[in-house]
Design a protein around this motif. Structure first.
Motif, mmCIF file in Angstrom:
data_model
loop_
_atom_site.group_PDB
_atom_site.id
_atom_site.type_symbol
_atom_site.label_atom_id
_atom_site.label_comp_id
_atom_site.label_asym_id
_atom_site.label_seq_id
_atom_site.Cartn_x
_atom_site.Cartn_y
_atom_site.Cartn_z
ATOM 1 N N ARG A 186 67.711 46.335 8.896
ATOM 2 C CA ARG A 186 67.374 45.158 8.086
ATOM 3 C C ARG A 186 68.444 44.897 7.033
ATOM 4 N NH1 ARG A 186 65.216 44.135 3.358
ATOM 5 N NH2 ARG A 186 64.920 46.345 2.906
ATOM 6 N N ASN A 190 70.877 41.559 6.694
ATOM 7 C CA ASN A 190 71.004 40.757 5.487
ATOM 8 C C ASN A 190 72.445 40.628 5.022
ATOM 9 O OD1 ASN A 190 68.242 40.335 5.381
ATOM 10 N ND2 ASN A 190 67.858 42.093 4.054
ATOM 11 N N LYS A 194 76.464 34.758 9.698
ATOM 12 C CA LYS A 194 75.632 34.014 10.640
ATOM 13 C C LYS A 194 76.416 32.892 11.290
ATOM 14 C CE LYS A 194 71.692 35.152 7.762
ATOM 15 N NZ LYS A 194 70.992 34.760 6.553
ATOM 16 N N ARG A 233 63.581 35.629 10.358
ATOM 17 C CA ARG A 233 64.297 36.394 11.389
ATOM 18 C C ARG A 233 63.316 36.853 12.458
ATOM 19 N NH1 ARG A 233 65.893 41.800 12.279
ATOM 20 N NH2 ARG A 233 64.981 42.485 10.309
ATOM 21 N N SER A 236 61.396 40.509 12.753
ATOM 22 C CA SER A 236 61.221 41.138 11.441
ATOM 23 C C SER A 236 59.743 41.175 11.067
ATOM 24 C CB SER A 236 61.997 40.361 10.375
ATOM 25 O OG SER A 236 61.380 39.104 10.136
#
Length: 463
Positions: A186, A190, A194, A233, A236
């Motif tokens: 995770r 982050n 992207k 996401r 998640s």
């Protein structure tokens, strides 16, 4: 209203003698007689203070009131303040006042007598109605007698038995290496860069979606239940697992119809509540994941020495989180078991009032057409369960003399401030001003104390 009943009767102010007879209804039922001096021009009221009978499994209390007394005081007040053409203030003849206002004054005084004595009788008998009383005029004879009956529902009588020594299992989730790796993943996500894509959606992708709630049975769109531009996401914890799975393989501008069971705390053996969603994919972003090494870890907020130190801190955090989650789940099991074993009856009016509050709250969230009957049908079981727990908790608080003081509330508030990195003095000031928020926090602490008492009386096996 009583005034509407009596205002049309041809009555005059009167002083009645005390009636010594007891209503025939009392001859076959237990009752108590109470003499009360009500200081509103009424000399003595003799009451049948409590009559109990079973009606549709719920106890109904009837309070019968006998005797009226003088209305002179009311007329004297009216005489002092009356402004009538041709007379000075306070000098209007009493007979004229009686002629002009007799019916209305009589009705007002009778209504005041009912309100006053009804309240006193409730206090005397330690009764707490759960609905507004229905007042029926049983007998009214000018210059002779007046009697009324108030009918209402009260909270059910039940015993807090059958739960001491019961055995319950508490499942405590252990932190695994896989859990730690997921947290590391995770963090990597982050920190990644992207890139927009047309799809297909894969685990770890970020998506921008619109969600429209549908009626599970008809498939019609529920007005006011559309949520636009949700950025999340896939895979998640922020997105339900079953929704993430349905989005896998979709592309930009695809729309997916998803029906799922809501994860609600429901009474055992009750059918799960369904949710139907129409999900439209507006944008997909792939993530280029950076390598997680000592150098990257040192750039994170948290002053971690290296990757191993980060892993150790993650494990500690997860252990605390899992313990809290286990306690929440176990507390729900305790409440569910108490409701199942004690199972107090919920008065129909209490349930209806609770559902009406739920309806109003839901209406305030929505705009446009709202199916009230459907909403009530969907939430009736949950509402009944909540009320049963409320009745059990209330009785436990009374029996165990559970209390919460200001110091305990603000201590809990200080912990919240630390956890959320908030300014405690400002938060404390806010809760002092906002009585509703303060009471909510106080009730939360009360429930925690009640559950601690119950958990000390049962057998708990941890696995």
């Amino acid at each position: 209203k009583l005034s509407e009943i009596l205002i049309n009767q041809d009555t005059n102010p009167l002083v009645v003698d005390i009636i010594d007879e007891v209503d025939a209804l009392a001859e076959t039922r237990p009752f108590a007689i109470m003499d009360t001096d009500i200081k509103t021009g009424v000399d003595i009221i003799k009451t049948l203070s409590r009559i109990r009978q079973k009606q549709d499994k719920f106890i109904v209390d009837e309070l019968g009131v006998f005797k009226l007394a003088s209305l002179v005081k009311k007329y004297k007040e009216l005489k002092r303040n009356a402004n009538i053409e041709g007379f000075r203030k306070g000098k209007v003849p009493l007979n004229l006042i009686k002629k002009m206002f007799g019916k209305r004054v009589n009705a007002i005084v009778l209504e005041e007598i009912i309100d006053d004595f009804y309240s006193k009788a409730l206090e005397q008998e330690n009764l707490e109605p759960v609905n507004e009383a229905r007042v029926d005029v049983i007998e009214y004879e000018p210059e002779k007698s007046f009697k009324f009956k108030a009918t209402f529902e009260i909270e059910p009588e039940f015993q807090l038995t059958g739960f001491e020594g019961m055995k319950l299992t508490k499942n405590i989730r252990k932190v695994t290496n896989n859990d730690v790796e997921k947290e590391l993943e995770r963090i990597q996500m982050n920190l990644g860069s992207k890139m927009e894509s047309e799809g297909p959606v894969e685990n770890g992708d970020f998506v921008l979606i619109d969600i429209q709630e549908l009626d599970p049975k008809t498939g019609y769109q529920i007005i006011g239940k559309k949520y636009n531009d949700i950025y999340v996401r896939v895979g998640s914890e922020d997105l339900a697992k079953d929704i993430s799975e349905k989005l896998l393989g979709t592309r930009v501008n695809d729309t997916v119809d998803i029906t799922r069971d809501l994860d609600l705390v429901m009474p055992k053996d009750e059918e799960k509540v369904k949710e139907r969603l129409l999900v439209h994919i507006k944008k997909i972003e792939k993530v280029e994941i950076p390598p997680l090494d000592d150098e990257l870890v040192k750039d994170l907020n948290g002053n971690y020495r290296d990757l191993n130190d980060l892993k150790s801190k993650i494990r500690e955090s997860l252990e605390k989180r899992f313990k809290e989650q286990s306690e929440i789940i176990f507390n729900s099991s305790v409440k569910d078991e108490l409701v199942k074993r004690i199972n107090p009856e919920v008065p129909p009016s209490m349930l209806e009032s609770y559902l009406n509050i739920m309806v109003e709250n839901e209406k305030n969230k929505q705009k446009g057409k709202f199916d009230e009957k459907f909403f009530k049908d969907q939430n009736k079981s949950r509402a009944e369960w909540n009320l049963k727990w409320y009745l059990i908790k209330k009785k436990l608080i009374k029996n165990e003399k559970v209390e919460v003081n200001d110091e305990e509330v603000f201590e809990r508030l200080e912990n919240i401030a630390k956890l959320r990195n908030l300014d405690f003095p400002s938060l404390k000031r806010d809760y002092r001003i906002n009585k509703e928020k303060y009471q909510w926090l106080k009730d939360e602490i009360l429930e925690d104390k009640v559950l601690d008492i119950v958990k000390n009386k049962i057998q708990i096996e941890e696995t």
